[in-house]
Scaffold this active site. Structure first.
Site, PDB file in Angstrom:
ATOM      1  N   CYS A  77       0.808  -1.227   0.000  1.00 45.07           N
ATOM      2  CA  CYS A  77       0.000   0.000   0.000  1.00 45.07           C
ATOM      3  C   CYS A  77       0.840   1.276   0.000  1.00 45.07           C
ATOM      4  O   CYS A  77       0.517   2.227  -0.706  1.00 45.07           O
ATOM      5  CB  CYS A  77      -0.988   0.000   1.160  1.00 45.07           C
ATOM      6  SG  CYS A  77      -0.265  -0.124   2.798  1.00 45.07           S
ATOM      7  N   ASP A 292      -7.294   5.819  -1.653  1.00 42.20           N
ATOM      8  CA  ASP A 292      -7.048   4.597  -0.895  1.00 42.20           C
ATOM      9  C   ASP A 292      -6.568   3.484  -1.832  1.00 42.20           C
ATOM     10  O   ASP A 292      -7.280   3.122  -2.774  1.00 42.20           O
ATOM     11  CB  ASP A 292      -8.356   4.187  -0.203  1.00 42.20           C
ATOM     12  CG  ASP A 292      -8.180   3.025   0.754  1.00 42.20           C
ATOM     13  OD1 ASP A 292      -7.088   2.415   0.761  1.00 42.20           O
ATOM     14  OD2 ASP A 292      -9.128   2.736   1.494  1.00 42.20           O
ATOM     15  N   HIS A 294      -6.162   0.343  -1.091  1.00 44.83           N
ATOM     16  CA  HIS A 294      -6.525  -0.977  -0.584  1.00 44.83           C
ATOM     17  C   HIS A 294      -7.699  -1.607  -1.329  1.00 44.83           C
ATOM     18  O   HIS A 294      -8.702  -2.010  -0.738  1.00 44.83           O
ATOM     19  CB  HIS A 294      -6.834  -0.887   0.911  1.00 44.83           C
ATOM     20  CG  HIS A 294      -5.681  -0.399   1.719  1.00 44.83           C
ATOM     21  ND1 HIS A 294      -5.511   0.935   2.030  1.00 44.83           N
ATOM     22  CD2 HIS A 294      -4.627  -1.048   2.251  1.00 44.83           C
ATOM     23  CE1 HIS A 294      -4.408   1.072   2.741  1.00 44.83           C
ATOM     24  NE2 HIS A 294      -3.851  -0.114   2.889  1.00 44.83           N
TER      25      HIS A 294
END
Length: 410
Positions: A77, A292, A294
């Site tokens: 990430c 983000d 993820h």
């Protein structure tokens, strides 16, 4: 286990507050130096957000190093956040901050070339493969987690082998930005592909099928871009790793952090909260807005030299937000200065809006190289053909151990 972690992270995002949930308010929204009103400019705001390149976990790419993982789900990430920050610099460099993505329109060729630099394959300049392998020399095994400072140093190393963009990458140390060192770095003219000659910049070799040959051959656009700017200044990617507290962020830094997002040179912030890394691009009120990484998507593998299907590289959902006080204290600030005038303007903004208004400074900006530091020597590309990964020796550390911080995805 990796699959379980990725599934868990994807489920977490369901409960994150979305920007579209904001009530009508007079509070402005700032996105990378641009100011918006929720009441009157919401479509423009969302268009800006969706135009940012979005890099997420990918699966089913060629194994890293030949025998390593074929997905970065659960561990990559912060690497993806680093890619997003760098991609924003390249967009500003080649397309301009005002450029907007339209899924129904054909994008400029420079846009496709930027995407090729980040494809999940070993010969792309800033691929997950290159970034993970560059970290091996720092004692980071492939599949280990990175912190913002580590990613900044890896980008700095990889940029030496990117002749197309020819960015000058400066990563501050000891919370100090040295103006003299940056100007020395950006005025450096010893690059292979961008060197001044009697008639301007030297011409690159035959372009041929540039996309098929990879970033090391994508030189033509860089030359054209340089002809439109001062040839004595290489565009600057400035990254400032910081720790704004011990276990929690010190509230005294919040206002200064917001000021960074207001600056037209802003590239956002690498950071996150325990267990999760995010790419922060703005704020509203006491909340930060972020992209983000993820989400796990299939790797994109276009035909050799062909266009990249870019639908999965733009987040078409509403942006996420979180309380600024929930931010982990270890971050890295990013800025892009296309010209020397941009950098001088940034220095003035830092002095006026951050240093003069804060009794506890987020970082220092000094004119001269500190005399007790080792001499500053701009890095140069080794005179051999290589990806660059093997040039990182384990004894040549990229960062001081006390500055290291890792965001763990467990």
């Amino acid at each position: 286990m990796t699959r379980i972690l990725a599934k868990y992270e994807n489920q977490i995002n369901v409960f994150t507050e979305l920007l579209e949930d904001l009530p009508d308010t007079d509070e402005p929204v700032w996105i990378l130096g641009e100011r918006y009103s929720i009441k009157t400019e919401k479509p423009e705001l969302l268009s800006d957000f969706r135009s940012r390149l979005w890099f997420t976990y990918r699966r089913k790419f060629s194994p890293i190093g030949g025998t390593g993982p074929s997905s970065d789900a659960g561990w990559g990430c912060m690497l993806r956040c680093g890619q997003m920050l760098l991609a924003q610099a390249l967009v500003c460099w080649h397309l301009g901050r005002d450029w907007r993505w339209d899924k129904d329109c054909s994008p400029p060729r420079e846009y496709q070339q930027i995407l090729h630099c980040f494809l999940d394959k070993k010969n792309s300049c800033y691929s997950i493969h290159q970034m993970a392998q560059m970290g091996v020399g720092e004692g980071k095994m492939i599949g280990e987690w990175y912190g913002p400072n580590t990613v900044a140093q890896v980008l700095k190393k990889l940029a030496l082998f990117d002749d197309w963009n020819s960015l000058a990458v400066y990563v501050s140390m000891d919370n100090t930005v040295v103006i003299e060192d940056i100007k020395k770095l950006c005025r450096q003219t010893g690059r292979d592909t961008l060197r001044p000659g009697a008639g301007g910049w030297a011409q690159p070799p035959d372009r041929g099928n540039l996309l098929e040959q990879g970033c090391s051959q994508l030189q033509g656009i860089a030359v054209e871009s340089c002809l439109n700017t001062c040839p004595e200044w290489r565009p600057l990617l400035l990254i400032i790793p910081l720790r704004m507290g011990i276990n929690h962020i010190n509230p005294v830094y919040i206002q200064a952090l917001k000021e960074c997002f207001r600056m037209p040179q802003s590239l956002g912030v690498l950071g996150g909260k325990p267990n999760l890394a995010y790419y922060f691009i703005g704020f509203t009120g006491d909340e930060l807005i972020y992209l983000d990484p993820h989400t796990t998507q299939a790797a994109v593998d276009p035909e050799a030299g062909g266009p990249v299907d870019d639908q999965s590289y733009h987040c078409q959902r509403s942006p996420h937000r979180m309380k600024a006080m929930n931010l982990d204290p270890s971050v890295a600030l990013g800025f892009f200065c296309k010209t020397e005038m941009d950098f001088d303007s940034w220095c003035g903004l830092v002095q006026q809006e951050i240093l003069k208004k804060s009794h506890l400074r987020m970082f220092e900006l000094v004119e001269k190289h500190p005399p007790h530091w080792p001499p500053f020597v701009p890095p140069t590309k080794p005179e051999v053909q290589t990806t660059g990964a093997e040039f990182i020796d384990s004894t040549d550390k990229l960062f001081e151990s006390e500055e290291e911080f890792e965001i763990l995805n467990v």
